[in-house]
Design a protein around this motif. Structure first.
Motif, PDB file in Angstrom:
ATOM      1  N   ARG A   1      65.831  19.729 -20.129  1.00 37.68           N
ATOM      2  CA  ARG A   1      66.478  20.483 -20.931  1.00 37.68           C
ATOM      3  C   ARG A   1      65.455  20.604 -22.194  1.00 37.68           C
ATOM      4  NH1 ARG A   1      71.896  17.546 -22.164  1.00 37.68           N
ATOM      5  NH2 ARG A   1      71.676  18.290 -20.581  1.00 37.68           N
ATOM      6  N   ILE A   2      64.439  21.956 -22.348  1.00 34.13           N
ATOM      7  CA  ILE A   2      64.130  21.416 -23.518  1.00 34.13           C
ATOM      8  C   ILE A   2      65.087  22.396 -24.747  1.00 34.13           C
ATOM      9  CG2 ILE A   2      61.925  22.530 -24.263  1.00 34.13           C
ATOM     10  CD1 ILE A   2      60.438  22.408 -21.702  1.00 34.13           C
ATOM     11  N   THR A   3      64.541  21.789 -26.128  1.00 34.80           N
ATOM     12  CA  THR A   3      65.271  22.552 -26.949  1.00 34.80           C
ATOM     13  C   THR A   3      64.281  22.615 -28.289  1.00 34.80           C
ATOM     14  OG1 THR A   3      66.881  21.243 -27.371  1.00 34.80           O
ATOM     15  CG2 THR A   3      67.026  22.229 -29.264  1.00 34.80           C
ATOM     16  N   ASN A   4      63.991  24.426 -28.032  1.00 36.11           N
ATOM     17  CA  ASN A   4      62.877  25.156 -29.402  1.00 36.11           C
ATOM     18  C   ASN A   4      63.653  25.675 -29.873  1.00 36.11           C
ATOM     19  OD1 ASN A   4      60.190  26.378 -28.953  1.00 36.11           O
ATOM     20  ND2 ASN A   4      60.735  28.678 -28.175  1.00 36.11           N
TER      21      ASN A   4
ATOM     22  N   MET B   1      58.388  29.673 -32.390  1.00 38.84           N
ATOM     23  CA  MET B   1      57.580  30.663 -31.079  1.00 38.84           C
ATOM     24  C   MET B   1      57.854  30.294 -29.858  1.00 38.84           C
ATOM     25  SD  MET B   1      53.538  28.777 -31.251  1.00 38.84           S
ATOM     26  CE  MET B   1      53.187  29.199 -32.644  1.00 38.84           C
ATOM     27  N   THR B   2      57.690  31.639 -29.191  1.00 40.28           N
ATOM     28  CA  THR B   2      57.552  31.393 -27.752  1.00 40.28           C
ATOM     29  C   THR B   2      57.412  30.517 -26.724  1.00 40.28           C
ATOM     30  OG1 THR B   2      58.440  33.024 -27.717  1.00 40.28           O
ATOM     31  CG2 THR B   2      58.516  32.513 -25.414  1.00 40.28           C
ATOM     32  N   HIS B   3      58.061  29.562 -25.988  1.00 42.96           N
ATOM     33  CA  HIS B   3      57.313  28.684 -25.146  1.00 42.96           C
ATOM     34  C   HIS B   3      58.275  28.230 -23.787  1.00 42.96           C
ATOM     35  CE1 HIS B   3      54.828  26.651 -27.950  1.00 42.96           C
ATOM     36  NE2 HIS B   3      56.271  26.895 -28.660  1.00 42.96           N
ATOM     37  N   HIS B   4      57.510  27.459 -22.383  1.00 46.63           N
ATOM     38  CA  HIS B   4      58.374  27.256 -21.574  1.00 46.63           C
ATOM     39  C   HIS B   4      58.218  25.616 -20.850  1.00 46.63           C
ATOM     40  CE1 HIS B   4      54.488  27.856 -19.402  1.00 46.63           C
ATOM     41  NE2 HIS B   4      54.238  29.073 -19.723  1.00 46.63           N
TER      42      HIS B   4
ATOM     43  N   ALA C   1      56.282  37.035 -29.213  1.00 47.96           N
ATOM     44  CA  ALA C   1      56.396  38.204 -27.925  1.00 47.96           C
ATOM     45  C   ALA C   1      57.088  38.663 -28.335  1.00 47.96           C
ATOM     46  CB  ALA C   1      57.920  37.059 -26.893  1.00 47.96           C
ATOM     47  N   PRO C   2      57.362  40.100 -27.571  1.00 51.09           N
ATOM     48  CA  PRO C   2      58.010  40.945 -27.616  1.00 51.09           C
ATOM     49  C   PRO C   2      59.105  41.407 -27.349  1.00 51.09           C
ATOM     50  CG  PRO C   2      57.140  41.670 -25.484  1.00 51.09           C
ATOM     51  CD  PRO C   2      56.392  40.344 -26.460  1.00 51.09           C
ATOM     52  N   ALA C   3      59.991  40.245 -26.993  1.00 49.82           N
ATOM     53  CA  ALA C   3      61.357  40.122 -27.076  1.00 49.82           C
ATOM     54  C   ALA C   3      61.373  38.871 -26.922  1.00 49.82           C
ATOM     55  CB  ALA C   3      61.686  40.501 -24.974  1.00 49.82           C
ATOM     56  N   HIS C   4      62.670  38.802 -27.261  1.00 48.07           N
ATOM     57  CA  HIS C   4      63.889  37.658 -27.243  1.00 48.07           C
ATOM     58  C   HIS C   4      64.526  36.331 -25.409  1.00 48.07           C
ATOM     59  CE1 HIS C   4      66.323  34.741 -29.214  1.00 48.07           C
ATOM     60  NE2 HIS C   4      67.172  34.282 -28.007  1.00 48.07           N
ATOM     61  N   PHE C   5      63.339  35.901 -25.225  1.00 48.34           N
ATOM     62  CA  PHE C   5      63.300  35.388 -23.869  1.00 48.34           C
ATOM     63  C   PHE C   5      64.640  34.262 -23.824  1.00 48.34           C
ATOM     64  CE2 PHE C   5      60.463  37.609 -23.915  1.00 48.34           C
ATOM     65  CZ  PHE C   5      59.459  38.191 -21.958  1.00 48.34           C
ATOM     66  N   VAL C   6      65.467  34.105 -23.440  1.00 52.85           N
ATOM     67  CA  VAL C   6      66.846  33.378 -23.072  1.00 52.85           C
ATOM     68  C   VAL C   6      66.479  32.372 -22.045  1.00 52.85           C
ATOM     69  CG1 VAL C   6      67.905  34.559 -24.113  1.00 52.85           C
ATOM     70  CG2 VAL C   6      68.147  35.180 -21.351  1.00 52.85           C
TER      71      VAL C   6
ATOM     72  N   MET D   1      60.739  30.925 -19.783  1.00 52.37           N
ATOM     73  CA  MET D   1      60.676  31.375 -20.799  1.00 52.37           C
ATOM     74  C   MET D   1      61.515  31.138 -22.026  1.00 52.37           C
ATOM     75  SD  MET D   1      57.346  32.202 -21.526  1.00 52.37           S
ATOM     76  CE  MET D   1      56.041  32.610 -20.318  1.00 52.37           C
ATOM     77  N   MET D   2      61.040  30.218 -23.106  1.00 57.40           N
ATOM     78  CA  MET D   2      62.423  30.823 -24.498  1.00 57.40           C
ATOM     79  C   MET D   2      61.993  31.144 -25.347  1.00 57.40           C
ATOM     80  SD  MET D   2      62.585  26.232 -23.761  1.00 57.40           S
ATOM     81  CE  MET D   2      62.362  26.168 -22.142  1.00 57.40           C
ATOM     82  N   SER D   3      62.457  31.973 -26.407  1.00 58.67           N
ATOM     83  CA  SER D   3      62.378  32.267 -27.740  1.00 58.67           C
ATOM     84  C   SER D   3      62.724  31.081 -28.672  1.00 58.67           C
ATOM     85  CB  SER D   3      62.786  33.154 -27.866  1.00 58.67           C
ATOM     86  OG  SER D   3      62.102  34.637 -27.205  1.00 58.67           O
ATOM     87  N   SER D   4      62.612  31.187 -29.483  1.00 60.37           N
ATOM     88  CA  SER D   4      62.873  29.090 -30.794  1.00 60.37           C
ATOM     89  C   SER D   4      64.132  29.867 -30.487  1.00 60.37           C
ATOM     90  CB  SER D   4      62.238  30.361 -32.097  1.00 60.37           C
ATOM     91  OG  SER D   4      62.016  29.314 -32.789  1.00 60.37           O
ATOM     92  N   GLY D   5      65.185  29.075 -30.487  1.00 59.68           N
ATOM     93  CA  GLY D   5      66.350  28.699 -31.214  1.00 59.68           C
ATOM     94  C   GLY D   5      66.974  28.920 -29.386  1.00 59.68           C
TER      95      GLY D   5
END
Length: 316
Positions: free
Chosen positions: A62-65, A69-72, A265-270, A132-136
């Motif tokens: 479980r990774i809380t971002n 910025m976007t991470h994975h 990133a060009p989109a919000h990754f969830v 891929m997960m965007s910030s938040g």
């Protein structure tokens, strides 16, 4: 599907994230209860911060971002005798140097640097991990992990620098060493409200459906295939808003181009899940709003090979 990283090496584009602030704790800290076996990580700067031991068996990463910025979090098992320090020093460092030379247009130098990469890179076994997960976003994936030595890694790029790269000697970058202990974590296989199958022909919902709110997703890797020699099927989800460039978002996940996985990133990754061996089953969580979403694999020409599609989440 054990050579994803090797192909990135050959292409002169790979990996990314910094772990000088990694905190070591014990297996007891990582297991949240008798029915969970959870490794909870935060992201601070370009570092994973959290435990580095976990029980074996069904294991949740479980990774809380909240990094901005976007991470994975790709998870892979290390071959016997190979350490995270060796990955950083013998793989990540020359890859970054080669990428820098390639960006500068010195292809000959880039190729010479890549010749120093050790052959054991092809023995890494990729075992999933949060997509891929965007910030938040909190990314969460569950896989069955045997005892051994693993790494949790992010290789997104910012300004041409992979997040797993750290120029400080002996530092890991966003390469978190993880020991999966012989002691079982005691976690049962998760349930799911939707089952996603991934094959050579693309994505198929085999059971259930995506709903507004929290989704528990089972992923069956029915088939696994190598693209450009060493990268395979996975699934990364992004929200499609009225101003989202869908084509650019689908292309962005492909690491191989120089501008691939470059922040922002060009989109919000969830969230989503990284690739696993053929025949494997993994799980991940998604929190979805009503609206349209895209799902894409980290492979070249994902749309052309059938590994990009969109779907709509309606009111429950």
């Amino acid at each position: 599907m054990r050579r994803k990283l090797l192909f990135l090496v050959v292409c002169f584009f790979i990996i990314g994230c910094d772990d000088s602030q990694t905190v070591s704790t014990t297996t007891e800290d990582a297991i949240s209860s008798s029915t969970e076996n959870v490794l909870s990580l935060d992201i601070v700067g370009w570092s994973f911060v959290g435990p580095n031991e976990i029980g074996s068996g069904w294991t949740t990463i479980r990774i809380t971002n909240e990094s901005g910025m976007t991470h994975h979090g790709l998870v892979y098992r290390l071959p016997d005798g190979i350490t995270a320090e060796m990955v950083s020093d013998q793989v990540v460092k020359p890859i970054q140097e080669s990428l820098t030379a390639n960006i500068a247009g010195d292809l000959e130098k880039a190729a010479e640097i890549m010749k120093t990469i050790p052959a054991w890179i092809g023995d890494l076994v990729y075992m999933g991990g949060p997509g891929m997960m965007s910030s938040g976003v909190v990314g969460e994936a569950t896989m069955y992990l045997e005892p051994g030595n693993y790494v949790v890694e992010c290789y997104v790029k910012t300004n041409g620098v992979q997040h797993n790269y750290n120029p400080v000697p002996g530092a890991h970058g966003m390469v978190l060493p993880l020991t999966v202990k012989a002691e079982p974590g005691g976690m049962s296989e998760p349930d799911a409200n939707v089952t996603l199958e991934i094959s050579n022909s693309g994505y198929m919902i085999a059971d259930g459906q995506f709903v507004a709110g929290q989704n528990e997703v089972r992923v069956r890797f029915v088939e696994q295939k190598l693209y450009n020699n060493f990268v395979g099927h996975d699934a990364h989800f992004f929200r499609i808003n009225s101003d989202t460039d869908v084509e650019a978002s689908a292309r962005w996940v492909d690491f191989f181009p120089i501008d691939g996985q470059q922040t922002p990133a060009p989109a919000h990754f969830v969230g989503g899940i990284h690739d696993m061996p053929e025949g494997s089953t993994g799980y991940f969580k998604l929190t979805l709003e009503v609206g349209q979403y895209g799902v894409v694999a980290e492979v070249p020409n994902a749309r052309e090979v059938g590994l990009f599609t969109t779907f709509t989440v309606a009111n429950n």
